[in-house]
Each structure stands twice: as C-alpha cells, then as structure tokens.
Design a protein around this motif. Structure first.
Motif: not given
Length: 351
Positions: A140-148, A251-269
C-alpha cells in the motif's frame, strides 16, 4: 509465523531473512548470499492490501517504532492494529544485515575492506527479495526519509503497479555534488584515523567521531545551533557547540562502525534514479504510484527544490513542506506536521 492469518497479534517481531542466492551488484561485483534483519508489526488482511514498508535513514535500524515513535505505534498514524508494518535494516548497515564485519562465506572471515560497493539500486533489489519471501505481492505504502527515501524511490520505480503510494521525505532523485562533498569529507576524516586499514571492528573509530561531527553540520540548520548552542557567558575557548559535536561523534561511534558508515555513504553518493533510464525526469515520469514528496524549508543536505523536482516530474505527484528550524533532521522531529501532511494525503488518495 503465518503471515496470511487475520488474527496475528500486533506485537513486534524481529527476524533475519537469509537469502542464499547470489546478489549481482551494479558495480559488477556480487554477494554470495546475504542477511536482512527486519521487524514486522500488526497483521495482514486476508486481501494482503494493508502493507506499510518503512525505510530508515543512514544510521537507522529496523526498530521504526523507536526512531519514528511519533508516527508508528498504536493510536499513531501508522497503527499496527490497522496496518502490517515492515521495516528492514539496509544491506551494509551494522544492525543485523550483511555488512563489512559479516563473515564472507567464501573465506570464512569478515569482509572488512573487501566488502563490495553497494548502490541504492542494490539495496532496493535486496528488499524485494525479502518482499517475495514474505509473500507480499502489493504494498500500500512505501515511505522513507533521507537515504531511506532514495532507496524507496528506486524500489517504487521497480515495483510499478505493485505499490499504491510512495512517500519520499527529505530526499531526492539524484544525489547532488553538495551532498557527495559532505560525504567525501566524512570519509576523509575516517581515512585520517591511523587505525583505518586494520582488520578490526574498531578500525576508524576516532575518524568516525570526526565524520559524525561534520555530518551534524549538514543535518541541522544554523538557526538550531544559534538556539541550542549559544553561549551564556563570554569566553575564548571550550564552546558549547564544540562539546556538543564531540558528544555526537562519540555517541555514534559507540553504536556504529566506520566500515558500515563508509559503505552507506558511498551508496548514498551512487543514487541516480535516471542512470541508464534516460535521465531523472524520464525515470520519474515512469513511476506508476501516487507520490508524496515532502521537503523541509531549512534542509541544507536535501533541499526542498530537490523534493519539488520529484513531485513535478512523476505523473501523480504531490508536494508538501515541513517548516522547521531543525533542518534535515526535522523529518524525525516534526511529528505533528508530518501527521497533518500524511492525513491530508491519505484522505485524498485512499480511493
């Protein structure tokens, strides 16, 4: 879980979809199989016509009831007593889906820097595998914000008549040089960490802190910094905003990892709905669903003009705007305005 039953409880379930099929990627590489972590809330009607699929932003996860609590939950706009709500963790993210720290089945060791480049198109393709696994024919509905929102637009293009409504919040049809520039600056910060390149889950941790600080400057408008970080006394050092940005980075570095951040920002690009399809305007003109594009008047990262471009070029487009001092992050904050916009859109398009 029997997804066809009309008597399912509305309590959230969290599961892992394991796909053993190889996933060909736009880069020419492939994943020899992958996992997608996802949550469901509510129940399917016998007609299976009440599916709401929510796509999270850059560092989000599948727990949509937590990060979009103003919209999702009992007695909220997306109420699990009425809808079957699905939210899945993006491929490449570190909240249960296959990502750089996952084991490569070919080597039995973590991918680390051998993890392939992903595009938003690849992410949409992975979600479609999950959709088929769940036995969902129409959404019925797909909804997403920013990269989503970028992934949602890609998926909506591919699904055509299989999705009725597409809601794109604070996003665009093609990533701008401005946004790519911010992402590159963040990756440069990660690269400058002397642990980057090591095969360790904590590689680039301090660099990620700096990257997040850079990102925060694009997620918020300067007015909110003036409001929340202004000094109450005269000083020459140790400013409130400095502490704030360092805190956000930690706060972010305690819950996320740099490798995923790298991959996701590349995907956004990588995001370009018109790539290989005759350009963005032509690709948008081929989307069959009713599209609501929501811009934010103070968004510096995904401008309101980019949101307007989407609504102007799809056959059935509506544009609405959030007014806020929060900038890009307003789509996670201004719940009252979002509820009003969504209510109006649904009243006009629930034929």
């Amino acid at each position: 879980m029997n997804l066809t039953s009309p008597y399912l409880i509305t309590d959230m379930t969290q599961e892992i979809f394991h796909c053993e099929e190889e996933l060909p990627l736009e880069s020419g590489e492939s994943l020899p199989g992958f996992d997608i972590s996802y949550t469901t809330q509510g129940h399917l009607t016998p007609q299976k016509d009440n599916v709401i699929w929510v796509l999270h932003a850059l560092t989000g996860d599948a727990n949509v009831h937590e990060w979009w609590s103003g919209l999702v939950g009992e007695d909220k706009f997306f109420d699990p007593t009425k809808y079957f709500i699905v939210c899945a963790n993006l491929l490449g993210s570190c909240y249960g889906s296959t990502q750089p720290l996952s084991k490569n089945p070919k080597t039995e060791k973590p991918y680390y820097y051998d993890f392939p480049n992903l595009s938003t198109r690849d992410m949409a393709k992975a979600f479609d595998q999950l959709r088929q696994h769940l036995g969902i024919q129409k959404i019925d509905t797909i909804i997403g914000g920013s990269l989503g929102g970028q992934v949602a637009l890609e998926w909506s293009y591919n699904l055509q008549e299989q999705v009725r409504k597409t809601i794109i919040v604070a996003s665009n049809a093609k990533t701008s040089p401005w946004t790519i520039g911010f992402n590159e600056a963040q990756r440069m910060a990660i690269e400058s960490d002397n642990t980057w390149g090591q095969n360790s889950p904590d590689a680039g941790k301090k660099g990620l802190e700096a990257a997040r600080a850079i990102g925060m400057l694009s997620y918020r408008h300067q007015e909110i910094f003036h409001t929340s970080q202004a000094e109450t006394e005269e000083k020459t050092d140790h400013f409130r905003v400095s502490s704030y940005l360092r805190y956000q980075g930690q706060k972010l570095s305690n819950r996320f990892n740099a490798l995923s951040y790298w991959v996701l920002t590349k995907a956004m690009d990588s995001h370009d709905l018109g790539r290989g399809r005759g350009g963005t305007a032509k690709a948008l003109s081929e989307i069959k669903s009713k599209v609501l594009s929501i811009g934010i008047n103070t968004d510096l990262l995904f401008t309101k003009e980019e949101s307007q471009f989407i609504s102007k070029n799809v056959p059935n487009g509506t544009y609405r705007e959030i007014s806020s001092i929060y900038g890009h992050d307003a789509f996670l904050v201004e719940n009252e305005q979002l509820n009003y916009i969504l209510t109006s859109f649904y009243l006009e398009n629930n034929d």
